[in-house]
Structures are given as C-alpha cells and as structure tokens.
Design a protein around this motif. Sequence first.
Motif, PDB file in Angstrom:
ATOM      1  N   ILE A   1      19.128  18.434   1.449  1.00 44.85           N
ATOM      2  CA  ILE A   1      19.261  19.603   0.569  1.00 44.85           C
ATOM      3  C   ILE A   1      17.927  20.342   0.482  1.00 44.85           C
ATOM      4  CG2 ILE A   1      19.771  20.356  -1.787  1.00 44.85           C
ATOM      5  CD1 ILE A   1      21.712  18.155  -2.095  1.00 44.85           C
ATOM      6  N   GLN A   2      16.850  19.600   0.539  1.00 39.36           N
ATOM      7  CA  GLN A   2      15.520  20.207   0.448  1.00 39.36           C
ATOM      8  C   GLN A   2      15.285  21.231   1.565  1.00 39.36           C
ATOM      9  OE1 GLN A   2      12.201  17.540   0.970  1.00 39.36           O
ATOM     10  NE2 GLN A   2      10.952  18.669  -0.505  1.00 39.36           N
ATOM     11  N   ARG A   3      15.817  20.950   2.746  1.00 38.12           N
ATOM     12  CA  ARG A   3      15.649  21.899   3.859  1.00 38.12           C
ATOM     13  C   ARG A   3      16.203  23.270   3.492  1.00 38.12           C
ATOM     14  NH1 ARG A   3      16.790  17.276   7.206  1.00 38.12           N
ATOM     15  NH2 ARG A   3      14.750  16.645   7.982  1.00 38.12           N
ATOM     16  N   ASN A   4      17.237  23.248   2.647  1.00 35.10           N
ATOM     17  CA  ASN A   4      17.844  24.520   2.254  1.00 35.10           C
ATOM     18  C   ASN A   4      17.118  25.160   1.074  1.00 35.10           C
ATOM     19  OD1 ASN A   4      19.974  26.536   2.248  1.00 35.10           O
ATOM     20  ND2 ASN A   4      20.640  25.546   0.349  1.00 35.10           N
ATOM     21  N   PHE A   5      16.750  24.345   0.100  1.00 32.37           N
ATOM     22  CA  PHE A   5      16.223  24.897  -1.150  1.00 32.37           C
ATOM     23  C   PHE A   5      14.700  25.074  -1.144  1.00 32.37           C
ATOM     24  CE2 PHE A   5      20.001  23.384  -3.921  1.00 32.37           C
ATOM     25  CZ  PHE A   5      20.614  24.610  -3.746  1.00 32.37           C
ATOM     26  N   ASP A   6      14.039  24.498  -0.177  1.00 36.76           N
ATOM     27  CA  ASP A   6      12.580  24.560  -0.173  1.00 36.76           C
ATOM     28  C   ASP A   6      12.120  24.823   1.257  1.00 36.76           C
ATOM     29  OD1 ASP A   6       9.989  24.433  -0.875  1.00 36.76           O
ATOM     30  OD2 ASP A   6       9.915  22.273  -1.228  1.00 36.76           O
ATOM     31  N   SER A   7      12.304  26.064   1.702  1.00 37.11           N
ATOM     32  CA  SER A   7      11.943  26.378   3.080  1.00 37.11           C
ATOM     33  C   SER A   7      10.721  27.286   3.078  1.00 37.11           C
ATOM     34  CB  SER A   7      13.109  27.082   3.769  1.00 37.11           C
ATOM     35  OG  SER A   7      13.307  28.343   3.175  1.00 37.11           O
ATOM     36  N   LYS A   8      10.268  27.657   4.253  1.00 34.76           N
ATOM     37  CA  LYS A   8       9.107  28.539   4.350  1.00 34.76           C
ATOM     38  C   LYS A   8       9.390  29.878   3.685  1.00 34.76           C
ATOM     39  CE  LYS A   8       7.138  26.978   8.604  1.00 34.76           C
ATOM     40  NZ  LYS A   8       7.849  27.040   9.874  1.00 34.76           N
ATOM     41  N   GLU A   9      10.612  30.342   3.855  1.00 34.38           N
ATOM     42  CA  GLU A   9      10.948  31.674   3.331  1.00 34.38           C
ATOM     43  C   GLU A   9      11.303  31.642   1.844  1.00 34.38           C
ATOM     44  OE1 GLU A   9      12.802  30.317   5.811  1.00 34.38           O
ATOM     45  OE2 GLU A   9      12.069  31.289   7.620  1.00 34.38           O
ATOM     46  N   TYR A  10      12.051  30.636   1.452  1.00 33.21           N
ATOM     47  CA  TYR A  10      12.581  30.633   0.086  1.00 33.21           C
ATOM     48  C   TYR A  10      12.276  29.316  -0.618  1.00 33.21           C
ATOM     49  CZ  TYR A  10      15.300  34.390   2.130  1.00 33.21           C
ATOM     50  OH  TYR A  10      15.673  35.528   2.778  1.00 33.21           O
ATOM     51  N   ARG A  11      12.048  29.453  -1.914  1.00 38.23           N
ATOM     52  CA  ARG A  11      11.853  28.252  -2.711  1.00 38.23           C
ATOM     53  C   ARG A  11      12.732  28.408  -3.945  1.00 38.23           C
ATOM     54  NH1 ARG A  11       8.846  26.487  -7.064  1.00 38.23           N
ATOM     55  NH2 ARG A  11       8.008  24.374  -6.894  1.00 38.23           N
ATOM     56  N   ASP A  12      13.685  27.502  -4.087  1.00 38.79           N
ATOM     57  CA  ASP A  12      14.565  27.543  -5.255  1.00 38.79           C
ATOM     58  C   ASP A  12      13.866  26.805  -6.391  1.00 38.79           C
ATOM     59  OD1 ASP A  12      17.845  27.594  -5.982  1.00 38.79           O
ATOM     60  OD2 ASP A  12      16.632  26.135  -7.050  1.00 38.79           O
ATOM     61  N   PRO A  13      13.375  27.545  -7.405  1.00 37.14           N
ATOM     62  CA  PRO A  13      12.514  26.889  -8.389  1.00 37.14           C
ATOM     63  C   PRO A  13      13.218  25.781  -9.172  1.00 37.14           C
ATOM     64  CG  PRO A  13      13.127  29.091  -9.113  1.00 37.14           C
ATOM     65  CD  PRO A  13      13.620  28.950  -7.724  1.00 37.14           C
ATOM     66  N   TYR A  14      14.501  25.982  -9.463  1.00 35.49           N
ATOM     67  CA  TYR A  14      15.214  24.992 -10.284  1.00 35.49           C
ATOM     68  C   TYR A  14      15.326  23.664  -9.560  1.00 35.49           C
ATOM     69  CZ  TYR A  14      16.383  29.396 -12.414  1.00 35.49           C
ATOM     70  OH  TYR A  14      16.296  30.623 -12.982  1.00 35.49           O
ATOM     71  N   TRP A  15      15.754  23.760  -8.315  1.00 40.42           N
ATOM     72  CA  TRP A  15      15.948  22.529  -7.566  1.00 40.42           C
ATOM     73  C   TRP A  15      14.610  21.866  -7.255  1.00 40.42           C
ATOM     74  CZ3 TRP A  15      14.719  19.911  -3.179  1.00 40.42           C
ATOM     75  CH2 TRP A  15      15.523  18.791  -2.886  1.00 40.42           C
ATOM     76  N   VAL A  16      13.663  22.677  -6.776  1.00 46.36           N
ATOM     77  CA  VAL A  16      12.400  22.097  -6.333  1.00 46.36           C
ATOM     78  C   VAL A  16      11.646  21.477  -7.519  1.00 46.36           C
ATOM     79  CG1 VAL A  16      10.169  22.563  -5.276  1.00 46.36           C
ATOM     80  CG2 VAL A  16      12.211  23.631  -4.357  1.00 46.36           C
ATOM     81  N   ASP A  17      11.611  22.181  -8.641  1.00 45.37           N
ATOM     82  CA  ASP A  17      10.895  21.626  -9.796  1.00 45.37           C
ATOM     83  C   ASP A  17      11.547  20.329 -10.275  1.00 45.37           C
ATOM     84  OD1 ASP A  17       9.127  23.654  -9.653  1.00 45.37           O
ATOM     85  OD2 ASP A  17       9.960  24.833 -11.311  1.00 45.37           O
ATOM     86  N   ALA A  18      12.867  20.314 -10.285  1.00 45.82           N
ATOM     87  CA  ALA A  18      13.556  19.103 -10.719  1.00 45.82           C
ATOM     88  C   ALA A  18      13.302  17.968  -9.729  1.00 45.82           C
ATOM     89  CB  ALA A  18      15.050  19.356 -10.862  1.00 45.82           C
ATOM     90  N   PHE A  19      13.367  18.324  -8.442  1.00 45.71           N
ATOM     91  CA  PHE A  19      13.170  17.305  -7.410  1.00 45.71           C
ATOM     92  C   PHE A  19      11.767  16.706  -7.505  1.00 45.71           C
ATOM     93  CE2 PHE A  19      11.916  16.271  -2.960  1.00 45.71           C
ATOM     94  CZ  PHE A  19      12.820  15.238  -2.732  1.00 45.71           C
ATOM     95  N   GLU A  20      10.787  17.601  -7.699  1.00 51.33           N
ATOM     96  CA  GLU A  20       9.412  17.108  -7.726  1.00 51.33           C
ATOM     97  C   GLU A  20       9.100  16.300  -8.978  1.00 51.33           C
ATOM     98  OE1 GLU A  20       7.114  20.586  -6.831  1.00 51.33           O
ATOM     99  OE2 GLU A  20       7.458  20.353  -4.670  1.00 51.33           O
ATOM    100  N   SER A  21       9.914  16.497 -10.003  1.00 55.55           N
ATOM    101  CA  SER A  21       9.648  15.728 -11.220  1.00 55.55           C
ATOM    102  C   SER A  21      10.210  14.307 -11.131  1.00 55.55           C
ATOM    103  CB  SER A  21      10.269  16.443 -12.428  1.00 55.55           C
ATOM    104  OG  SER A  21      11.670  16.315 -12.384  1.00 55.55           O
TER     105      SER A  21
END
Lengths: 315, 347, 66, 52
Positions: free
Chosen positions: B109-129
């Motif tokens: 899922i990270q490949r989709n939500f956290d790519s070079k072009e786009y960063r989905d803040p909700y998913w990425v912040d939750a994932f990183e926490s």
Amino acid sequence: MIGYIDKIREVALKLLNEEKVDMVIGYRQGSLPMMTEPCFVKRPEDVETLIWDSNCRINLAAYLMDRKEKIGIIAKGCDSRNIINHLVENKIKREQLVIIGAPCKGMIDNKAIALQFGQDIDEYQETEDQITVKGGGTEKTFQKVDVLQENCAICNHRNPVVYDELAGDLVEEQTDIDRYEDIRKIEAMDIDEKWNFFEDMLSTCIRCYACRNACPLCYCPTCFVDESKPQWVGKSNDPNDTRTFHFLRAFHCAGRCTDCGACERACPMDIPVRLFTKKLGKDCLDLYGWEAGLDPEQRPPLDTFKPDDPNVGMK
Amino acid sequence: MKVIQIDTNQWTEGLAKLEGSYRMFGPAETEGKYPEFKELEKGDVPNLNVSNTHLSAKSVVYPQSEVMFEYTLDEAKEDHHQLREIEKDYSPRAVFGIRPCDAAANLIIQRNFDSKEYRDPYWVDAFESCVFIGHACENPGATCFCTSVGFGPFNEDGLDLLLVESDNGGFLAKVITDKGAVLAKSAGWETETDAAALEPLKEAAEAKIRSKVNTDQLAKQDAKDLFDAPIWEDIGFACLNCGTCTYSCPTCWCFDIQDEVKDKSGIRMRNWDSCMYPLFTLEGSGHNPRPEKHHRIRQRFMHKLKYYVDKYQAGVQCVGCGRCVRLCPVNIDIRTVCEKMNSYKPA
Amino acid sequence: MSEWEPKILAFLCNWCSYGAADLAGVSRMQYPPNLRVIRIPCSGRMSPKFVLSAFMNGADGVWVSG
Amino acid sequence: MEYMGIDRDRLHFSWVSSAEASKFITVVKEVTASVKALGPATKFVKDRRQVS
C-alpha cells in the motif's frame, strides 16, 4: 438428492444439443471443499463440469436478471420462487427459460461444519443423509439434518414451484416447523432491548453491501445507499447509517423475500441479516396471508389495494 | 539482528510498561464475533491465540471511514465554506500480533500512498507512527499461499519485531529495526538468546504451506492479450459483485471521498471503496467504462496480478493471506485465476 | 428555559390532509405549532427512507397522513 | 419501526379527508401529545465524533 446430477446433465445435454437454450446455468465444483461455484455451460461437451450436492447454496435466480438469451436453469424450491418473482416483476420472460427443478432437502451450512470440526477441512464426502469431512489427520461424520443452513431447516417450499423438467422425485414438504421462533423472541423484547440487540448485531457490519448484491431481489440500477443527492444514508460505517441501510433494504424486500438465505451466506461477517427480512415475511403472512414467489399470475399485496386490507395503526 | 527471549511474566509486565508510551493495537475477540484488530483499552492484552484476524490489519493504518475535513455552511461564521483540517492523533502506536502477510501488505500500500510524486498525509503519518510487532505463523492455514507470492510465514517485510512462540509459553522476538529495538527496550525485554533457534522453526512453518501458485510468467505476458483473453466471462460469471474480496484484502487501497452535511455543519471523509461496484467507475455523464461484472472482475485481477506487476516490478499485489478465497460466497479463487493468467497463451 | 416542545415532521397528502390543514387554517381553528409540514403529491409518494431521514435530521416524531 | 427499537408513538399514520378540518386538529393534538410524552428522540441521532 445426490443422484440428481445424471438427470441434470442428461437434460442439459439434450437442451444444448437441440439448441433449445443458449446456456445452462448450474454449479461446478469449487476450489475449496464444501464450496460450489455457479457457472454457465454453453457447449454440450462441457456438461460434465456441472455438479450437484448439498453445497449448491447460491440462489441461481440472481444470475437471470435482464438476460436476453434462452436459458436452462437448475432451480431448488427457493430459486424457483425467485424466478417467479422475476416473472412477476418483468425481469425475465417465461419463454426464455427451461427450468430444471431440483427438489431439495436442504443445503448444508459449511461455516457451521468448519466451526464444529475445528480445523482446516481437506476432504469432503456426502451420502444421502450424512456428511463426512477429513482434515489434519482426523475425520468426522455429521448427520445432514443437524448441519442444515438455518433457512433450509425451516423451509416449507422445498419442491420447485415451477419447472419444465425434474431432476428427481418431489420430496415431502416440512409441515411441522416453526418458522418464526427467533422473530417472536425479538418481538417480545422491549423497545430498548430491541434497539440494543440490533446495535450489537450490526456492530461488525462493514457496509460492503454483500447482502444486497447477493440478493436476487436487489436489482435497482442505483441503490438508495448510493444516491448522493439527496444523500439518504451516510456512507461511513456510522451505526445509524448501517442501521438505516439494513432497515430499508429489508423494507424493499417486503412481500418479495423468499427467505433463500443468499444475504446471510454472502455476509463476510456472518451477521444474521435475515432477522430483518423474515420479520417482514412474517408480517406479510400474518396480515395478507401472502408468501412470495408462489404464483406468477398473482400480484403481491404491497402492489395492490383491496378494500378489506388491514389497517395497522391507522387513525 | 539480535533475538530476545521473553517469558510469560516479562511479556505481561512489558505490555503494561508500554501502555504509557504507546497506543496499543492488537487482535481482540468479542464473544460471538470474529477476532479483529482493535485499539486496546487500558489493561487489555492483545489476543495472540487467534490464527489470524477475520478482516485484515490494514484498518489500523487505514480506517474504513476517515474524516479529513470539517466545515460550516453558516454564513454568520467567519470561516464559512472553508475546509478545516481535523486534528489527528499520530502519537506512537504499537501494533501487536500482526501476521507477516498483513505487515508485508502495508509496504504494498505504501507504494501507492507514499510515492515520489504524491504523499498521502493520513496514511503515511499513521503508518510512520506505528511499530509493528509481528507474530510468526507456525501453523499456516489451508488457504495461505504467502510463499508463492514472495513472502512467508516468518517474513520480516514491514515488521519491526517478529514474535515466535517458544515452548515455555513465552516468545522469541527477533529485532528487525531500530524502532523495534526501542520498543523492546522500553518494555524491558532484553534477554538476548541464540538466533539459530529460529531457522528450523521457519523451515518447518514454510513446509506446512501446501497451497502453491505460479506467478513466474505474469510479468512476461502481454497486458493487452490478457485483457482481451476469453477467460473473463467464465471467471466473472459467478461473481455477485459483493465486494467482500476487496474489503477483506490487506492490499486493496481504493477509497471514495464523500461529504456529509447535517444542518449547516459538514464533514468530508473518505471510505473504502471497491472496484467490484458498478458505482466505482460510473462517470458524471452516466457513462460507465466497466458496465458488466466481468469487466470489474477483470480489473481486480489484472490490477493485482498484471498492472501492479508491470508498474512497480516488485511482484504481485497480493500477499497470499487467503482471505478472499475463504470469504468469497461463490468461491472465486484468486489462485485459480492467477494460474489461468500465468499460463495463458493467446490463440 | 420554557418547556421542551417536540419537532414533528408531517407528510401530508396534497388531496386529503393537506386540504384539511388548509381548511383548518381558513376556519381559524387552533392547533399545536409543533408540526413542520411537507406536502406530498399522494401518500403513495411516501417512502420509509423519508421517515428515517427525518429522524436522522432531528425530528422527534413523524406523522404520515393521507 | 417498533421491531427496530423505535417507539411506536414516534411514527403516526392517519387518514384525514380534505373536508375534515376538525379531525385534522384532533389528530395533530394527539400526535403532538404522544411525541411530547416520549421526550426528545435519541435514536438515529448521529454523533459526529463516532466517525473519525
């Protein structure tokens, strides 16, 4: 009942060879034990893939909607009633169909068997009355009557209501059954108990709408839950929205539901959603003496007005 | 990396210590319901006796419904018709008992939500926490096929710690990342032990996986050929478009954005969506590019087993958890479909 | 604060109850002011979703009259 | 509705002809009184915080 398959294949072969139908809708063996997959057969040589056992749970009437071909279809009691519903609601024409009736003694509840067996099932065998499952080095035999799906156990229309061919002799209908014990139990609860009962029951609902999509009655091009202008129901899994969805879905099936159990079987969370539709089925029976899908010539009670219709709670 | 031994007492004490500094998540079982991932109340312990949760663990990072903005339509208010971001709690989360398949799915899922072009803040912040404390599968199920899609019952992708049940009722914990090491330290789990003990367990578990699928030809297949292959009507016929496969899938990431307004206050949220629904691709004009169910079935399998394969060149978009296989009411089996796609030869 | 007054949503048929309400009005009859009336072309227009929608949007009671 | 756990007195049905102004008034009074007796509706009221 397990002997039906020879006759089913024979009829299917005949229909296809004589080009009376373009396809036959039936079941084929699934990839998992105790599972079948609805399928169509268009070529006579593929007739051998059709099977029949106590795992043919899916209501095949769901695959008929708006089809243009000529179709041969295998129909249990519930399937045939839903076919009649389709005829009444003009979703398909009788001339298009050749119905291969399958008098049914009930389909088995694979989830219940898996639960009682307690481990992965690798093999499955059935005889007329018994089910044997094997897996993890052990095996267990069940009496079929003990592991029927709940809606099959209380079924009062096992024989197809309408058919052109029969796959086997008609079976005896169950007459000494109490179809609405669970409903009465809920009816007897007080208002808050009822509310809490459903609150708990629906708490695991993930709003996937599998119940709706599996239902042979649910064919609206746009379902009310998908409408956004106006937005009748919120789209999240808020408990009020979930409740509204289930409640309204049941209303839309009032006087039409044949209690085939497709909704419950499709539910990934095993929520007993039939408790809603059954209540309305019970009301239709009590108020109008109506059971859905028995006669293609008769209009359903919510579709007609009679001066002696009961007035419930009217001022 | 080092391996730590945790006995039963240390386990309970450690969990109690962690409660102060982490939001705790783990499998929880309520009576009469399936075990699911939930945020645990104070004092509750994750239930590691469950073989796997009924639905996937993706909801910990990616909830089914997530409010993103709120707004007011009340023109008497100064900021009417302006979106206000909702405050979120991204304090550290400890996710216990996630199975290796579900953990690996997060990386997909990270490949989709956290790519070079786009960063989905909700998913990425939750994932990183999150700190992911995996639970190795010593007894994989009959529908598990993780080894066929590049993972395995002891796979470490997407995990910070991997727990393996040991004979005395405790665990052996393999420390995989620094995040994992920090968590182990604050839980007081520090007794190092021999790492060699894990290897035979891992091999034994892998040997138990009987379900195998071939995926080797998928990348070589021509996408257009597969798209036009005459297999889809047959595969999709039984489908009820119920969406169970996508909702239970740990790697399905599609969502739909909806507004809900009551009186004059509104929220904008996103909810899981499913490519199995006709509404998913219905355009404003009324045109639907995927009008029939076999188009939608094709989309799901082509996305997982072909488009993803081609786009990221990192294997298939499936971790072999077997949920869709088990839950599909009409027994459409991704393994069978995968074999058909893998061995397809255009006429 | 004054006594709580319920909000009641009334779905009235154009040809029956809506007419009755109109007649009550022109006859200067008195009745409680808790109603919010929605005129529907016929009681057949009524749908269960209207009722649930009413409750979801803050109605305390719903009255459907043909 | 009652089966779902909503009080029967929250939802009323009636037949009133367009000539029956006085019946209309009677029914309005009845409906208002019965809903008032139940107090504010708490069910089906959405709490925003539940969705986050």
